[in-house]
Design a protein around this motif. Structure first.
Motif, PDB file in Angstrom:
ATOM      1  N   THR A  45     -13.570-117.302   0.723  1.00 57.32           N
ATOM      2  CA  THR A  45     -12.877-116.531   1.751  1.00 57.32           C
ATOM      3  C   THR A  45     -12.632-115.093   1.281  1.00 57.32           C
ATOM      4  O   THR A  45     -12.652-114.817   0.065  1.00 57.32           O
ATOM      5  N   PRO A  46     -12.396-114.171   2.218  1.00 61.97           N
ATOM      6  CA  PRO A  46     -12.082-112.795   1.823  1.00 61.97           C
ATOM      7  C   PRO A  46     -10.883-112.701   0.882  1.00 61.97           C
ATOM      8  O   PRO A  46     -10.895-111.888  -0.060  1.00 61.97           O
ATOM      9  N   ASP A  47      -9.853-113.503   1.119  1.00 62.55           N
ATOM     10  CA  ASP A  47      -8.689-113.477   0.225  1.00 62.55           C
ATOM     11  C   ASP A  47      -9.054-113.957  -1.175  1.00 62.55           C
ATOM     12  O   ASP A  47      -8.587-113.392  -2.177  1.00 62.55           O
ATOM     13  N   GLU A  48      -9.887-115.000  -1.246  1.00 62.14           N
ATOM     14  CA  GLU A  48     -10.317-115.507  -2.556  1.00 62.14           C
ATOM     15  C   GLU A  48     -11.173-114.485  -3.279  1.00 62.14           C
ATOM     16  O   GLU A  48     -11.007-114.249  -4.489  1.00 62.14           O
ATOM     17  N   LYS A  49     -12.066-113.849  -2.538  1.00 60.94           N
ATOM     18  CA  LYS A  49     -12.902-112.813  -3.156  1.00 60.94           C
ATOM     19  C   LYS A  49     -12.040-111.662  -3.671  1.00 60.94           C
ATOM     20  O   LYS A  49     -12.259-111.150  -4.777  1.00 60.94           O
ATOM     21  N   ASN A  50     -11.075-111.272  -2.889  1.00 58.40           N
ATOM     22  CA  ASN A  50     -10.192-110.178  -3.311  1.00 58.40           C
ATOM     23  C   ASN A  50      -9.443-110.539  -4.597  1.00 58.40           C
ATOM     24  O   ASN A  50      -9.312-109.705  -5.504  1.00 58.40           O
ATOM     25  N   LEU A  51      -8.951-111.785  -4.673  1.00 54.23           N
ATOM     26  CA  LEU A  51      -8.255-112.216  -5.886  1.00 54.23           C
ATOM     27  C   LEU A  51      -9.185-112.199  -7.098  1.00 54.23           C
ATOM     28  O   LEU A  51      -8.796-111.785  -8.200  1.00 54.23           O
ATOM     29  N   ILE A  52     -10.413-112.642  -6.899  1.00 58.97           N
ATOM     30  CA  ILE A  52     -11.396-112.659  -7.988  1.00 58.97           C
ATOM     31  C   ILE A  52     -11.690-111.232  -8.453  1.00 58.97           C
ATOM     32  O   ILE A  52     -11.713-110.941  -9.661  1.00 58.97           O
ATOM     33  N   LEU A  53     -11.889-110.329  -7.510  1.00 57.07           N
ATOM     34  CA  LEU A  53     -12.178-108.931  -7.870  1.00 57.07           C
ATOM     35  C   LEU A  53     -10.966-108.248  -8.492  1.00 57.07           C
ATOM     36  O   LEU A  53     -11.093-107.485  -9.462  1.00 57.07           O
ATOM     37  N   GLN A  54      -9.786-108.518  -7.969  1.00 58.82           N
ATOM     38  CA  GLN A  54      -8.574-107.941  -8.549  1.00 58.82           C
ATOM     39  C   GLN A  54      -8.362-108.450  -9.973  1.00 58.82           C
ATOM     40  O   GLN A  54      -7.842-107.724 -10.839  1.00 58.82           O
ATOM     41  N   SER A  55      -8.783-109.684 -10.212  1.00 59.88           N
ATOM     42  CA  SER A  55      -8.662-110.234 -11.562  1.00 59.88           C
ATOM     43  C   SER A  55      -9.537-109.476 -12.554  1.00 59.88           C
ATOM     44  O   SER A  55      -9.179-109.334 -13.725  1.00 59.88           O
ATOM     45  N   ALA A  56     -10.676-109.005 -12.092  1.00 62.54           N
ATOM     46  CA  ALA A  56     -11.545-108.205 -12.970  1.00 62.54           C
ATOM     47  C   ALA A  56     -10.812-106.961 -13.451  1.00 62.54           C
ATOM     48  O   ALA A  56     -10.889-106.581 -14.628  1.00 62.54           O
TER      49      ALA A  56
END
Length: 246
Positions: free
Chosen positions: A23-34
């Motif tokens: 999901t967009p929220d999951e992708k955002n969390l993954i990218l923010q984690s980077a």
């Protein structure tokens, strides 16, 4: 066991995915984690390419040793060691910087790979599997062209993500060697032949020295001296030439 530690021990590469998207929220969390990863001098010496074009993803799957599962992954990120961004900032500030060199490239690669691993850990915490695609170094000319890579930009890591299929969930994680084979104290020491043999025994890969020799020879042909390994070395050499290293 602490949940983060538990996820590190259970995490394995996933090459088959459910059809449900990240999901967009999951992708955002993954990218923010980077972005939360350690980075040299807080410079973030990397750029992340979010590969959303399905045709491009399919093309990359072909360039990366013809692995169809890459094209089917719901999320695909390429982590570029980026020596261009700060070089341009120096110029915009009125400086005349030297071209990026060996040390600049190495620290940028480290930054990019650390950021990539943060996304892998974050994805695992969300129940999302991942797989590193080392073959991003293959077919250098084609990869550089389709990704519009600058001469001071190097593809340090390629990771694909998705919810694991049932078969992948049930697949056993490959055994790791014991710490005694990996951790040394203070100074480096080459392992002798018996220690190499013992390491593979403890991993469960072999049972005797004849199997050891057969296993290593097969691995040598399949990985170290394979066509794709030789191609990656050729491609890496061409990238390094862009930095005037070779």
């Amino acid at each position: 066991m602490n949940e983060i530690i538990k996820s590190l021990f259970s995490r394995k590469s996933v090459r088959q995915y459910e059809t449900r998207p990240v999901t967009p929220d999951e992708k955002n969390l993954i990218l923010q984690s980077a972005l939360q990863a350690p980075t040299a001098g807080n410079q973030n010496l990397y750029t992340i390419l979010d590969i959303t074009d399905e045709d491009l993803k399919t093309t990359l799957s072909k360039y990366c040793d013809n692995q169809p599962f890459i094209a089917k992954a719901p999320l695909a990120l390429i982590f570029l060691a980026d020596c261009r961004r700060w070089f341009d900032s120096y110029q915009f500030a009125g400086l005349t910087p030297r071209p990026p060199e060996e040390g600049d490239l190495m620290i940028s690669i480290a930054d990019a790979v650390i950021a990539a691993q943060n996304t892998v850990v974050a994805a695992e915490a969300l129940g999302i599997g991942s797989c590193y695609i080392g073959d991003i170094l293959e077919q250098e000319e084609n990869v550089r062209k389709v990704l519009s890579l600058d001469e001071y930009v190097f593809p340090a890591a390629f990771v694909v993500y998705g919810y694991p299929s049932k078969a992948q969930m049930e697949r056993e994680k490959p055994a790791r060697p014991p710490l005694s084979c990996i951790v040394q104290e203070n100074c480096y020491r080459r392992m002798n032949e018996n220690e190499h043999f013992d390491m593979f025994i403890k991993k469960g890969s072999i049972k005797d020295k004849n199997e050891f020799r057969e296993y290593i020879r097969a691995f040598y042909d399949r990985k170290y001296n394979s066509d794709f390994a030789n191609e990656m070395n050729r491609s890496a050499k061409r990238y390094l030439e862009q930095f005037n290293i070779l």
